[in-house]
Design an enzyme around this catalytic site. Structure first.
Site, short mmCIF file in Angstrom:
data_model
loop_
_atom_site.label_atom_id
_atom_site.label_comp_id
_atom_site.label_asym_id
_atom_site.label_seq_id
_atom_site.Cartn_x
_atom_site.Cartn_y
_atom_site.Cartn_z
N ASP A 255 0.88 -1.31 0.21
CA ASP A 255 -0.11 0.10 -0.05
C ASP A 255 0.79 1.27 -0.08
OD1 ASP A 255 -2.80 1.35 0.26
OD2 ASP A 255 -1.66 2.01 2.06
N GLU A 296 1.23 -0.51 -5.14
CA GLU A 296 0.40 0.63 -5.51
C GLU A 296 0.95 2.00 -5.63
OE1 GLU A 296 -3.35 3.26 -3.57
OE2 GLU A 296 -1.79 2.56 -2.22
#
Length: 572
Positions: A255, A296
């Site tokens: 993330d 990401e």
């Protein structure tokens, strides 16, 4: 007198011509059939040979856990499915999805053709979404226990499904014991976060109760970890070891990967961040050599691809491609889609990126397409037959809708037309949308033309055909802005995909490729997938020259409105 004689002669001749000459006696033998035929059989038309039907030939179909094809890693043979556990299925009636609920739905995912799961954060956290972790070594009690998670891994493996989990390594919750301890200037954890005694006067700094200031890029509830402190890297490497080696997940979705280390005013994509991932790669490969990391990196594709060149992460998501597909389908124009695929091909290592339409941070694709399921089908065809590693957001296969706030793009999965969409017997943590009586798994499973049926067909087709999983992408010109086409060519198979984005039938198109890996000569064109509205009929053969070039090719004289066609090219 002469005139009279002449008239008489003419009259005699006419009478002779009109006289019927008796027919000679017949010498033919009466017809006697060799076998007795009924009147119906005698009236049947003469049989004619039927055209030969050439079957589609599977190429390197997936069997068992995906292992990789044509030298590519296992993830290129996989189709992933992103799940927010809180919203997937509630097994206890408390209104929250949980791990045992997910286990009970694994058969559905297997039937869909899914071979990989990405679970949004499953560790304990301060917020409902899980992206502010309070304990990296445990399972959110709302979802179950670590033993439940281990059973999930085992049950998924029985169905040839791998699982990767979200890894939130940029920041923790402000309620994490590390951060709580760091508020003491004398604590060894003080250097685990970025602290300042004075107000830096810059964005993303937050005032703590102790009078000091700490850095948190996203908000005050998510203080950033300080990777300039070696102990932080050592600790997060151990978290990686725990999940990859001890628990046995197949990989990690990183993330907020681009925000890891700040360098002065540079807070994204710093050189130190890239260096950290270069050091991280041998670390996580040590714990599991075939572990997958996907980052990401929500940025320009050229920036995102820098992280996936083989020395840092395995993959990053291509946000530009996702936006181009959705935008192109919405506008009914193909140029942007073709351009995004071409740029992607130039900046990523072959096939080493994640493809998708939307995820948990974006308005759902059907909402972006104004509820138009026909256009949503076209978008699905493009990315699920295209290059890369596809990730399906849960409920996308049903045409679920959702617009921000975030809670409303993460609503409960719609399983049936029963109360609360069959998600829970209690009160759901978030109410499902009111369209669930029609948009649900049970209803659409019985409808052969549903969007669910198409997703199942597309994913299973990808699992059966190497060209769709690992085939080289070849741009195909269409001579019509509403028509998109591409070739996918693997070592043993070639496929052509054709999509008409227009609401009108198209006859003025012509396919061409300047060069391709296709061998010279002729090809039978065998349908693998065609839309409901696409007229049945013989597809014209294709001929290529010595460079794999072809031009002015039309497999069909007309493309039906909003139609798609995927064909296998078999050497004739």
């Amino acid at each position: 007198m002469k005139r009279f004689i002449l008239l008489t002669i003419i009259l005699i001749a006419l009478l002779a011509a009109c006289t019927t000459t008796p027919a000679p006696a017949s010498t033919s033998v009466p017809f006697t059939p060799a076998v007795s035929l009924t009147p119906t059989e005698l009236s049947q038309p003469t049989a004619v040979p039927q055209p030969t039907v050439i079957p589609v030939q599977p190429s390197a179909p997936i069997s068992g856990l995906p292992q990789g094809t044509d030298g590519y890693p296992w993830w290129n043979d996989s189709v992933f499915y992103e799940i927010f556990v809180r919203s997937f299925y509630d097994s206890t009636g408390d209104g929250l999805g949980d791990l045992n609920g997910l286990i009970s739905k694994l058969d559905y995912l297997q039937d869909l053709g899914i071979t990989g799961l990405w679970l949004m954060p499953v560790q304990p956290a301060s917020s409902y979404h899980g992206y502010d972790v309070t304990d990296y070594y445990s399972i959110n009690p709302d979802y179950g226990t670590l033993d439940d998670f281990k059973r999930l891994l085992a049950e998924a493996k029985k169905r040839n499904i791998r699982i990767i989990i979200d890894f939130v390594l940029n920041h923790t919750s402000r309620e994490h014991p590390w951060f709580v301890a760091s508020q003491d200037p004398q604590s060894p954890y003080r250097e685990w976060y970025v602290w300042s005694e004075a107000d830096p006067g810059q964005a993303n700094w937050h005032h703590a109760e102790n009078g000091a200031y700490y850095y948190g890029y996203f908000w005050e509830g998510m203080p950033d970890l300080n990777y300039a402190t070696p102990a932080v890297t050592k600790q997060l490497n151990d978290v990686t070891r725990f999940w990859l080696q001890e628990i046995g997940v197949a990989g990690l979705r990183l993330d907020a990967a681009k925000y890891l280390i700040e360098e002065g005013t540079v807070v994204q994509n710093s050189a130190s961040t890239h260096q950290w991932y270069q050091n991280f790669r041998p670390e996580y490969k040590k714990y599991q050599p075939d572990a997958l990391t996907i980052g990401e990196v929500w940025d320009l594709v050229s920036i995102s691809a820098d992280y996936a060149q083989g020395d840092q992460l395995d993959l990053t998501f291509d946000f530009d491609l996702a936006q181009a597909i959705v935008t192109g389908v919405r506008a009914r124009r193909s140029e942007g889609i073709a351009r995004a695929f071409k740029i992607n091909q130039n900046v990523f290592k072959p096939q080493q990126f994640g493809s998708f339409l939307t995820n948990h941070d974006q308005n759902r694709v059907v909402s972006q397409l104004a509820g138009d399921l026909d256009r949503a089908k076209l978008a699905a065809v493009i990315y699920l037959t295209g290059p890369g590693v596809p990730f399906v957001y849960y409920g996308e296969e049903l045409g679920m809708i959702g617009r921000k706030p975030d809670e409303d793009i993460r609503t409960p999965m719609q399983w049936s037309a029963e109360k609360n969409a069959g998600f829970t017997t209690g009160t759901p943590w978030r109410m499902p949308y009111s369209d669930y009586p029609k948009k649900n798994v049970e209803t659409q499973s019985a409808e052969p033309n549903s969007i669910l049926a198409l997703y199942r067909q597309l994913i299973q087709l990808r699992n059966q055909h190497a060209a769709l999983r690992v085939g080289e992408y070849v741009e195909v010109q269409t001579n019509n802005p509403a028509v998109f086409a591409m070739l996918r060519v693997s070592q043993e198979e070639a496929a052509l995909i054709l999509v008409n984005l227009s609401q009108e039938a198209v006859t003025d198109y012509a396919l061409s490729a300047e060069a391709s890996p296709l061998k010279p000569g002729g090809y039978h064109v065998v349908p693998m997938l065609r839309s409901d509205g696409e007229a049945e009929g013989t597809l014209m053969p294709l001929t290529c020259n010595s460079q794999g070039r072809f031009s002015s090719y039309m497999p069909l004289p007309a493309l039906s409105p909003q139609s798609y066609l995927a064909v296998q090219l078999q050497k004739s």
